[in-house]
Design an enzyme around this catalytic site. Structure first.
Site, PDB file in Angstrom:
ATOM      1  N   TYR A  14       0.909  -1.348  -0.222  1.00  0.00           N
ATOM      2  CA  TYR A  14       0.442  -0.111  -0.212  1.00  0.00           C
ATOM      3  C   TYR A  14       0.785   1.485  -0.017  1.00  0.00           C
ATOM      4  O   TYR A  14       2.259   1.013   0.012  1.00  0.00           O
ATOM      5  CB  TYR A  14      -1.295   0.025   1.226  1.00  0.00           C
ATOM      6  CG  TYR A  14      -0.454   0.291   2.634  1.00  0.00           C
ATOM      7  CD1 TYR A  14       0.561  -0.945   3.099  1.00  0.00           C
ATOM      8  CD2 TYR A  14      -0.237   1.487   3.293  1.00  0.00           C
ATOM      9  CE1 TYR A  14       1.475   0.216   4.381  1.00  0.00           C
ATOM     10  CE2 TYR A  14       0.335   1.887   4.154  1.00  0.00           C
ATOM     11  CZ  TYR A  14       1.201   1.411   5.036  1.00  0.00           C
ATOM     12  OH  TYR A  14       1.792   1.426   6.563  1.00  0.00           O
ATOM     13  N   ARG A  45       8.164   3.730  -4.809  1.00  0.00           N
ATOM     14  CA  ARG A  45       7.914   2.848  -3.977  1.00  0.00           C
ATOM     15  C   ARG A  45       6.683   1.691  -3.533  1.00  0.00           C
ATOM     16  O   ARG A  45       7.567   0.821  -3.629  1.00  0.00           O
ATOM     17  CB  ARG A  45       7.800   3.526  -2.590  1.00  0.00           C
ATOM     18  CG  ARG A  45       8.277   2.918  -1.614  1.00  0.00           C
ATOM     19  CD  ARG A  45       7.834   3.547   0.010  1.00  0.00           C
ATOM     20  NE  ARG A  45       7.188   3.889   0.323  1.00  0.00           N
ATOM     21  CZ  ARG A  45       6.698   5.505   1.278  1.00  0.00           C
ATOM     22  NH1 ARG A  45       7.536   5.082   1.876  1.00  0.00           N
ATOM     23  NH2 ARG A  45       5.521   5.760   1.281  1.00  0.00           N
ATOM     24  N   ARG A  65      -8.969 -20.104  -0.507  1.00  0.00           N
ATOM     25  CA  ARG A  65      -7.564 -19.285   0.389  1.00  0.00           C
ATOM     26  C   ARG A  65      -6.790 -20.592   0.204  1.00  0.00           C
ATOM     27  O   ARG A  65      -7.381 -21.640   0.751  1.00  0.00           O
ATOM     28  CB  ARG A  65      -8.429 -19.791   1.875  1.00  0.00           C
ATOM     29  CG  ARG A  65      -7.165 -19.450   2.503  1.00  0.00           C
ATOM     30  CD  ARG A  65      -7.846 -19.215   3.761  1.00  0.00           C
ATOM     31  NE  ARG A  65      -6.563 -18.843   5.292  1.00  0.00           N
ATOM     32  CZ  ARG A  65      -6.030 -19.598   5.446  1.00  0.00           C
ATOM     33  NH1 ARG A  65      -5.855 -20.943   5.163  1.00  0.00           N
ATOM     34  NH2 ARG A  65      -5.021 -18.879   6.248  1.00  0.00           N
ATOM     35  N   HIS A 118      -2.645 -20.819   1.012  1.00  0.00           N
ATOM     36  CA  HIS A 118      -1.131 -19.888   0.636  1.00  0.00           C
ATOM     37  C   HIS A 118      -0.406 -19.662  -0.409  1.00  0.00           C
ATOM     38  O   HIS A 118      -0.169 -18.832  -0.029  1.00  0.00           O
ATOM     39  CB  HIS A 118       0.095 -20.888   1.776  1.00  0.00           C
ATOM     40  CG  HIS A 118      -0.127 -20.303   3.041  1.00  0.00           C
ATOM     41  ND1 HIS A 118      -1.508 -20.885   3.533  1.00  0.00           N
ATOM     42  CD2 HIS A 118      -0.326 -20.012   4.659  1.00  0.00           C
ATOM     43  CE1 HIS A 118      -1.989 -21.328   4.756  1.00  0.00           C
ATOM     44  NE2 HIS A 118      -0.618 -19.901   5.649  1.00  0.00           N
ATOM     45  N   LYS A 131       6.131  -2.103   2.309  1.00  0.00           N
ATOM     46  CA  LYS A 131       5.346  -1.289   2.485  1.00  0.00           C
ATOM     47  C   LYS A 131       4.074  -2.597   2.563  1.00  0.00           C
ATOM     48  O   LYS A 131       3.206  -1.657   1.547  1.00  0.00           O
ATOM     49  CB  LYS A 131       4.803   0.242   1.969  1.00  0.00           C
ATOM     50  CG  LYS A 131       4.186   1.285   2.469  1.00  0.00           C
ATOM     51  CD  LYS A 131       3.987   2.384   2.483  1.00  0.00           C
ATOM     52  CE  LYS A 131       3.579   2.938   3.110  1.00  0.00           C
ATOM     53  NZ  LYS A 131       3.441   3.266   4.968  1.00  0.00           N
TER      54      LYS A 131
HETATM   55  N1  PDD Z   1       2.732   5.558   7.279  1.00  0.00           N
HETATM   56  N2  PDD Z   1       7.689   4.125   8.440  1.00  0.00           N
HETATM   57  C1  PDD Z   1       6.649   4.285   8.601  1.00  0.00           C
HETATM   58  C2  PDD Z   1       6.443   2.474   9.253  1.00  0.00           C
HETATM   59  C3  PDD Z   1       5.708   3.612   8.075  1.00  0.00           C
HETATM   60  O1  PDD Z   1       4.843   3.185   7.769  1.00  0.00           O
HETATM   61  C4  PDD Z   1       6.016   5.061   7.654  1.00  0.00           C
HETATM   62  C5  PDD Z   1       4.647   5.828   6.275  1.00  0.00           C
HETATM   63  C6  PDD Z   1       6.470   6.268   7.165  1.00  0.00           C
HETATM   64  C7  PDD Z   1       7.167   7.003   6.434  1.00  0.00           C
HETATM   65  O2  PDD Z   1       6.926   7.417   5.340  1.00  0.00           O
HETATM   66  P1  PDD Z   1       7.087   8.397   4.785  1.00  0.00           P
HETATM   67  O3  PDD Z   1       7.764   9.373   4.995  1.00  0.00           O
HETATM   68  O4  PDD Z   1       6.406   7.440   2.436  1.00  0.00           O
HETATM   69  O5  PDD Z   1       4.999   8.769   4.664  1.00  0.00           O
HETATM   70  C8  PDD Z   1       7.726   5.758   7.668  1.00  0.00           C
HETATM   71  C9  PDD Z   1       2.619   5.659   6.167  1.00  0.00           C
HETATM   72  C10 PDD Z   1       1.760   7.543   6.649  1.00  0.00           C
HETATM   73  C11 PDD Z   1       0.911   5.055   6.752  1.00  0.00           C
HETATM   74  O6  PDD Z   1       1.354   4.023   7.130  1.00  0.00           O
HETATM   75  O7  PDD Z   1      -0.341   5.838   7.532  1.00  0.00           O
END
Ligand code: PDD
Length: 289
Positions: A35, A54, A103, A105, A149
């Site tokens: 995400y 990213r 479902r 894995h 992410k």
């Molecule tokens: N969070 N580290 C973590 C674990 C994060 O979830 C985030 C962002 C960041 C900062 O990333 P950026 O500068 O690209 O927003 C660092 C977002 C905002 C969220 O999950 O809500």
């Protein structure tokens, strides 16, 4: 206001109420997806290309194929703002999962990824930005690939909830006393006029705002050291701050109920905040997309 009415589902625009998913959906059942959260100021994205880059890196790391090109997706996201007549400060949430399938894995075969994106209003938290926040420290129990992410946010959710229950805004995470980042933001320590933060390895998310902070520091001739610090170092810090797309650059004035320096946002933190406001053109930006 909550979610704006028009959302992006796959590569089509639709009304938010018309989107449903089967319960056998890999994001729901396995957290099998990635995400992004992207900041919007005055109806325009900030750091859009960085977030899109990213997203593709995250998807590639977990072997999810995004069929649109980066350029196509970027245009769809900009179109989403236009279609919603977005003119205020907000944020976009976008997720891509490995799709809907019985479902198992093992990856499903020939199943397209599921993607949706929507926008909400998100006013800047000027109280936090001006006064700073208190945080707690928590053990970082996450996996080894925090640069992805991923939708698997349970450790982050639990740490943030603990922070909330203790009257704090965030949780600084540490592995064996060595600080990595916060539950949903990156974290920095200032000592003797220099900035220290965990290197951009696989153990932290490479924040888009973090990337900009590195540039701001360079422009301001403030040394930016990709050198981690420990929980013990925090007590001796001159300043501490965190960054994310939603929190921007937020001063930290208390950690585990201990005041940092004089308990007020520090000078370098404020310089970086000013650079951020200028970079995001928060004051000047009008309705350009
Ligand atoms: N969070 N580290 C973590 C674990 C994060 O979830 C985030 C962002 C960041 C900062 O990333 P950026 O500068 O690209 O927003 C660092 C977002 C905002 C969220 O999950 O809500």
């Amino acid at each position: 206001m909550s979610v704006y009415p028009i959302i992006l589902a796959q590569t089509k625009f639709t009304h938010r109420d018309s989107l449903t998913y089967p319960y056998e959906e890999r994001g729901l059942q396995f957290g099998d997806g990635v995400y992004e959260v992207i900041r919007i100021y005055n109806g325009a994205f900030y750091l859009l290309n960085e977030h899109v880059d990213r997203l593709y890196r995250s998807a590639e790391a977990v072997k999810i194929e995004i069929t649109s090109t980066k350029e196509e997706l970027t245009n769809l996201l900009i179109d989403l703002l236009v279609r919603n007549d977005m003119t205020t400060d907000g944020k976009l949430y976008l997720q891509i999962t490995r799709g809907s399938a019985p479902r198992d894995h093992v990856f499903p075969v020939d199943v397209p990824a599921n993607m949706y994106a929507y926008i909400t209003d998100a006013p800047r938290n000027t109280t936090n930005l001006e006064n700073g926040v208190s945080v707690i420290t928590e053990r970082d129990v996450r996996w080894e690939y925090c640069y992805i992410k991923s939708l698997n946010l349970l450790p982050n959710v639990l740490a943030k909830q603990t922070a909330k229950e203790k009257g704090s805004y965030e949780a600084i995470l540490h592995k064996d006393g060595f600080v990595t980042e916060c539950s949903s933001s990156n974290v920095y320590l200032v000592k003797d006029g220099e900035i220290y933060t965990h290197p951009a390895t696989t153990k932290i998310l490479h924040g888009c705002v973090r990337m900009r902070i590195e540039q701001f520091a360079r422009d301001l001739s403030i040394p930016f050291n990709e050198e981690g610090f420990s929980v013990e170092d925090i007590a001796l810090a001159d300043e501490l701050f965190l960054s994310s797309s939603t929190s921007e650059i937020t001063p930290i004035v208390k950690v585990d109920n201990q005041q940092i320096a004089d308990g007020k946002p520090g000078k370098i933190t404020k310089q970086l905040q000013e650079a951020y406001v200028e970079d995001a053109a928060i004051k000047e930006r009008s309705m350009e997309h």
